[in-house]
Design an enzyme around this catalytic site. Structure first.
Site, PDB file in Angstrom:
ATOM      1  CG  LEU A   1      -1.891  28.583  48.600  1.00 49.55           C
ATOM      2  CD1 LEU A   1      -0.659  28.602  49.483  1.00 49.55           C
ATOM      3  CD2 LEU A   1      -1.917  29.761  47.668  1.00 49.55           C
TER       4      LEU A   1
ATOM      5  CG  HIS B   1      -3.875  40.188  54.116  1.00 49.49           C
ATOM      6  ND1 HIS B   1      -2.636  40.439  53.593  1.00 49.49           N
ATOM      7  CD2 HIS B   1      -3.949  38.846  54.256  1.00 49.49           C
ATOM      8  CE1 HIS B   1      -1.974  39.294  53.439  1.00 49.49           C
ATOM      9  NE2 HIS B   1      -2.754  38.306  53.831  1.00 49.49           N
TER      10      HIS B   1
ATOM     11  CD  GLU C   1      -6.097  31.668  45.894  1.00 47.88           C
ATOM     12  OE1 GLU C   1      -5.206  31.341  45.070  1.00 47.88           O
ATOM     13  OE2 GLU C   1      -5.876  31.813  47.116  1.00 47.88           O
TER      14      GLU C   1
ATOM     15  CD  GLN D   1      -6.046  31.299  54.215  1.00 47.25           C
ATOM     16  OE1 GLN D   1      -4.874  31.573  54.066  1.00 47.25           O
ATOM     17  NE2 GLN D   1      -6.452  30.082  54.519  1.00 47.25           N
ATOM     18  CG  PHE D   2      -7.299  37.600  53.599  1.00 40.31           C
ATOM     19  CD1 PHE D   2      -7.602  38.595  54.512  1.00 40.31           C
ATOM     20  CD2 PHE D   2      -6.552  36.519  54.020  1.00 40.31           C
ATOM     21  CE1 PHE D   2      -7.155  38.519  55.826  1.00 40.31           C
ATOM     22  CE2 PHE D   2      -6.102  36.434  55.332  1.00 40.31           C
ATOM     23  CZ  PHE D   2      -6.404  37.443  56.238  1.00 40.31           C
ATOM     24  CB  ALA D   3     -11.964  39.968  49.570  1.00 33.04           C
ATOM     25  CG  ASP D   4      -7.245  41.571  49.831  1.00 31.27           C
ATOM     26  OD1 ASP D   4      -8.167  41.165  50.563  1.00 31.27           O
ATOM     27  OD2 ASP D   4      -6.715  42.684  49.961  1.00 31.27           O
ATOM     28  CG  PHE D   5      -5.312  35.916  48.671  1.00 35.97           C
ATOM     29  CD1 PHE D   5      -4.193  36.602  48.220  1.00 35.97           C
ATOM     30  CD2 PHE D   5      -5.449  35.713  50.033  1.00 35.97           C
ATOM     31  CE1 PHE D   5      -3.232  37.079  49.103  1.00 35.97           C
ATOM     32  CE2 PHE D   5      -4.500  36.183  50.926  1.00 35.97           C
ATOM     33  CZ  PHE D   5      -3.387  36.869  50.462  1.00 35.97           C
TER      34      PHE D   5
HETATM   35  C1  LIG Z   1      -2.739  33.360  46.220  1.00 37.14           C
HETATM   36  C2  LIG Z   1      -2.805  33.296  47.697  1.00 37.14           C
HETATM   37  N1  LIG Z   1      -3.791  32.601  48.293  1.00 37.14           N
HETATM   38  C3  LIG Z   1      -3.888  32.543  49.625  1.00 37.14           C
HETATM   39  C4  LIG Z   1      -2.984  33.190  50.415  1.00 37.14           C
HETATM   40  C5  LIG Z   1      -3.125  33.137  51.936  1.00 37.14           C
HETATM   41  N2  LIG Z   1      -1.965  32.455  52.507  1.00 37.14           N
HETATM   42  C6  LIG Z   1      -0.927  33.137  53.031  1.00 37.14           C
HETATM   43  S1  LIG Z   1       0.306  32.145  53.516  1.00 37.14           S
HETATM   44  C7  LIG Z   1      -0.560  30.760  53.093  1.00 37.14           C
HETATM   45  C8  LIG Z   1       0.057  29.411  53.250  1.00 37.14           C
HETATM   46  C9  LIG Z   1       1.337  29.351  52.491  1.00 37.14           C
HETATM   47  O1  LIG Z   1       1.869  28.084  52.528  1.00 37.14           O
HETATM   48  P1  LIG Z   1       3.265  27.787  51.867  1.00 37.14           P
HETATM   49  O2  LIG Z   1       3.288  28.263  50.469  1.00 37.14           O
HETATM   50  O3  LIG Z   1       3.558  26.355  52.094  1.00 37.14           O
HETATM   51  O4  LIG Z   1       4.285  28.702  52.673  1.00 37.14           O
HETATM   52  P2  LIG Z   1       4.593  28.623  54.239  1.00 37.14           P
HETATM   53  O5  LIG Z   1       3.618  29.528  54.911  1.00 37.14           O
HETATM   54  O6  LIG Z   1       4.441  27.221  54.672  1.00 37.14           O
HETATM   55  O7  LIG Z   1       5.968  29.137  54.375  1.00 37.14           O
HETATM   56  C10 LIG Z   1      -1.801  31.103  52.574  1.00 37.14           C
HETATM   57  C11 LIG Z   1      -2.813  30.141  52.116  1.00 37.14           C
HETATM   58  C12 LIG Z   1      -1.986  33.934  49.768  1.00 37.14           C
HETATM   59  N3  LIG Z   1      -1.095  34.647  50.454  1.00 37.14           N
HETATM   60  N4  LIG Z   1      -1.917  33.974  48.424  1.00 37.14           N
END
Ligand SMILES: Cc1ncc(C[n+]2csc(CCOP(=O)(O)OP(=O)(O)O)c2C)c(N)n1
Ligand SMILES: [Mg+2]
Lengths: 322, 338
Positions: free
Chosen positions: A57, A126, A59, A81-85
């Site tokens: 995770l 999002h 970017e 995963q989304f443009a915003d990120f």
């Molecule tokens: C910087 C960022 N990148 C991508 C996302 C998209 N996203 C939302 S939840 C998630 C998974 C999160 O995993 P974790 O930190 O283990 O938390 P969990 O959902 O398992 O509680 C992702 C990739 C995001 N919210 N923020």
């Protein structure tokens, strides 16, 4: 062939890119066995072992690694995963990928896929449309496909291009836009397309707004007014020839963009038309953007926040003085 | 690693208080899932099933005046910090009367003025924000304050997590950073997220205190977090807590979580903390099954009646919204046509 969605076109383009070019690989969160949050890489990890894989995770690391791989001659396609990120990888995009060729003469052929734009209930993080933001930076090509055909052919062009491409694919179009078949040939990169011919006014737009604009044009057609619509396809480089030629025919310009007004694509098109084609305009050019607030979460607020067919029709009527 | 043994034991009152918040959060989330399936929710639903014990334990030792920045799966912690069934449902059902007025939704709700921060989606971002809040409290001369924030295993891979924790350590801030290590970030297993032996080892790299806990066990969670919060409050600097557990739901309600390893589900880590807590209550004779059933019924009653109420409330009216992103109304720019 059964009908192909915009999303499936993206998946098929990635599949073809992987099949045709051994330099291509896919990297991003959940893009591997899971096939991506939107399933744009469904089955590809299986089909191309070792070339489609999950990123942490991170970017900043995802884009930085793509830049390094590109310097070494690979053609990475990375998915946010989304443009915003993508803002978390902003530094690598705008300071590294975008400047590399200018500084060193070595190009940076990465493709950053941004699932972009608003959908009902998406909310502030999002939903963003980031094309104008990235277009601001010299060195980035910014694509905004509005059709299934373009989603497919432009992604393939993006991979083939030596310059870094920000590929703004619109989530609102993912599922409901369909085509019967995929194109064999396409307009060159940087060429806009006349999406609808008309004589009374020109609408310049891109992405999901194309379809709102077409609906607005159909509405005005019942009153006897014909709107011409230019689909920009890439917002950078911007195809001003087709825009100016259209304004020369109609004398009236409305620019419609889903992003925020300040410094947006619409602002740029209007600036260029007024400085390069002032004499072509019969009335002051107009623009319609999202409202100047974060993208609201509630569907009733969201549907007013972004330009809609009825808002475009209304703006067109004002432009036409009707 | 400090052992929770030096801590005074968890009292029945403390345990039952936490259990009832967990239960309310669980019942509320079950309702959210069914409302989602019924198409009643605006936007997505992301639940914290299986994470209630850890989450409630983070917030229970916090006091008024502390800061809590919950994340995705912290319904229980939110409620322990003062969030309500009413505010939760107003946000999910899109009521105009909710704290976010329809402008933001679901897990992004908060009341920053009450120390209850409203997360942005960008994971990791709340870590430096809470650190900065604690720095401000120090600058203002406030002492004895704690700021707690939670994140997932995945979010430990963000730059914001690293930078925020390091900066907090440099400033020796009273930050309690809790990782709910639920083994997955969406579909991505820990094996694709990090290769350190254990997430707890990250604490060494930042020079902060570390606490590890079996997050299926409410008693251990209460002890560990109580200790961590006290250590932060007493000037021990950032406290890094890792709770091991399994996400017992999909990433969101749209996700069937087919990718979750069945071996994990049947392992001790896959146990349901709420059921375990109930078993403990019964085993210790702190309450009878009739009483726990009555608590559930009470929770269901509150949730159901609040749903009925909120469903009759109006959504936001675009005509009434001032569409202002600035606090200074003179800064409103008027774009023709917009
Ligand atoms: C910087 C960022 N990148 C991508 C996302 C998209 N996203 C939302 S939840 C998630 C998974 C999160 O995993 P974790 O930190 O283990 O938390 P969990 O959902 O398992 O509680 C992702 C990739 C995001 N919210 N923020
Ligand atoms: Mg996780």
């Amino acid at each position: 062939m059964s009908s192909i969605t915009y999303l499936e076109a993206i998946r098929l383009a990635q599949e073809k890119a992987l099949a045709d070019d051994p330099r291509v690989f896919l990297y991003g969160q959940d893009v591997g066995n899971f096939g991506g949050a939107f399933k744009a890489s469904k089955n590809l990890a299986k089909e191309f072992p070792g070339r489609v894989f999950d990123a942490p995770l991170s970017e900043d690391a995802i884009i930085g690694m793509a830049v390094g791989a590109a310097i070494e001659g690979m053609r990475p396609i990375v998915e946010m995963q989304f443009a915003d990120f993508s803002t978390c990888g902003f530094n690598q995009i705008v300071n590294h990928a975008a400047t590399l060729y200018y500084r060193t003469g070595v190009p940076c052929p990465i493709v950053v896929r941004l699932p972009s734009g608003g959908t009902s209930g998406g909310g502030p993080f999002h939903s963003q449309s980031m094309e104008a933001l990235y277009a601001h930076y010299p060195g980035l090509v910014v694509m905004t496909p509005a059709t299934v055909e373009d989603a497919y052919s432009m992604l393939l062009e993006a991979v083939a291009l030596d310059d870094p491409v920000i590929f703004c694919e619109h989530k609102f179009l993912y599922y409901h836009l369909k085509a019967e078949e995929l194109p064999e040939t396409a307009l060159p990169v940087g060429k806009a397309r006349l999406a609808r011919a008309g004589r009374d006014a020109t609408i310049v737009t891109h992405g999901a707004m194309l379809h709102e604009a077409i609906a607005a044009a159909n509405e005005l057609a019942t009153d006897g007014y014909e709107l011409e619509i230019v689909d920009l396809r890439t917002v950078k480089p911007l195809d001003m020839d087709i825009v100016l030629a259209s304004v020369a025919r109609t004398g009236r310009l409305l620019c419609v963009s889903e992003e925020w007004p300040w410094g947006g694509v619409a602002a740029e098109v209007i600036a260029r038309v007024t400085s390069e084609g002032f004499g072509l305009l019969d009335v002051a050019p107009q623009r319609l953007n999202a409202k100047d607030t974060p993208v609201p979460y509630h569907p009733d607020l969201w549907s007013v926040h972004r330009p809609t067919a009825s808002a475009i029709a209304e703006a067109s009527r004002r432009l036409l003085n009707i | 690693m400090p052992t929770p043994k030096e801590e005074p034991p968890v009292t029945s009152a403390e345990f039952i208080k936490a259990y009832r918040v967990m239960l309310l959060a669980r019942v509320l989330e079950e309702k959210l899932a069914s409302l989602y399936r019924g198409g009643m929710i605006k936007g997505g639903v992301f639940l914290g099933r299986g994470q209630e014990a850890l989450s409630v334990s983070v917030a229970q030792p916090l006091r008024k005046g502390d800061i809590f920045a919950p994340l995705i799966r912290d319904q229980a912690g939110r409620m322990a910090f003062g969030d309500t069934v009413l505010d939760t449902l107003r946000t999910y059902l899109g009521s105009q009367l909710g704290p976010m007025k329809g402008r933001d939704g679901n897990i992004h709700r908060g009341r920053p003025r009450e120390g209850y921060y409203a997360m942005i989606s960008h994971l990791g971002a709340m870590v430096p924000a809470v650190a900065g809040a604690l720095l401000a409290r120090r600058l203002k001369g406030e002492t004895g304050i704690v700021g707690a924030t939670c994140l997932g295993d995945g979010a430990t891979s963000t730059g914001a997590f690293h930078e925020g924790l390091n900066a907090a350590a440099v400033e020796k801030l009273p930050l309690v950073l809790v990782v709910a290590n639920n083994q997955y970030a969406y579909s991505t297993p820990n094996s694709r997220q990090f290769v350190c032996r254990d997430l707890i080892d990250k604490a060494i790299g930042y020079g902060v205190a570390a606490h590890k806990v079996d997050a299926t066990d409410l008693e251990q969670c209460l002890l560990t977090l109580r200790k961590a919060v006290r250590a932060a409050r007493e000037g021990g600097g950032p406290q890094f807590v890792v709770g091991d557990l399994l996400r017992l739901v999909g990433h969101g309600e749209h996700d069937d979580a087919h990718y979750v390893d069945p071996a994990l589900k049947s392992a001790p880590i896959g146990r349901d903390c709420l059921l375990l807590a109930e078993e403990q209550i019964i085993a210790k004779a702190w309450a009878t099954r009739t009483e726990t059933a009555a608590w559930r019924q009470e929770a269901e009653g509150e949730v159901n009646s609040t749903v009925d109420k909120v469903r009759r409330e109006p959504g936001p009216n675009p005509e009434d919204d001032d569409w202002m992103a600035y606090s200074k109304s003179e800064f409103a720019e008027h774009y023709a046509g917009a």
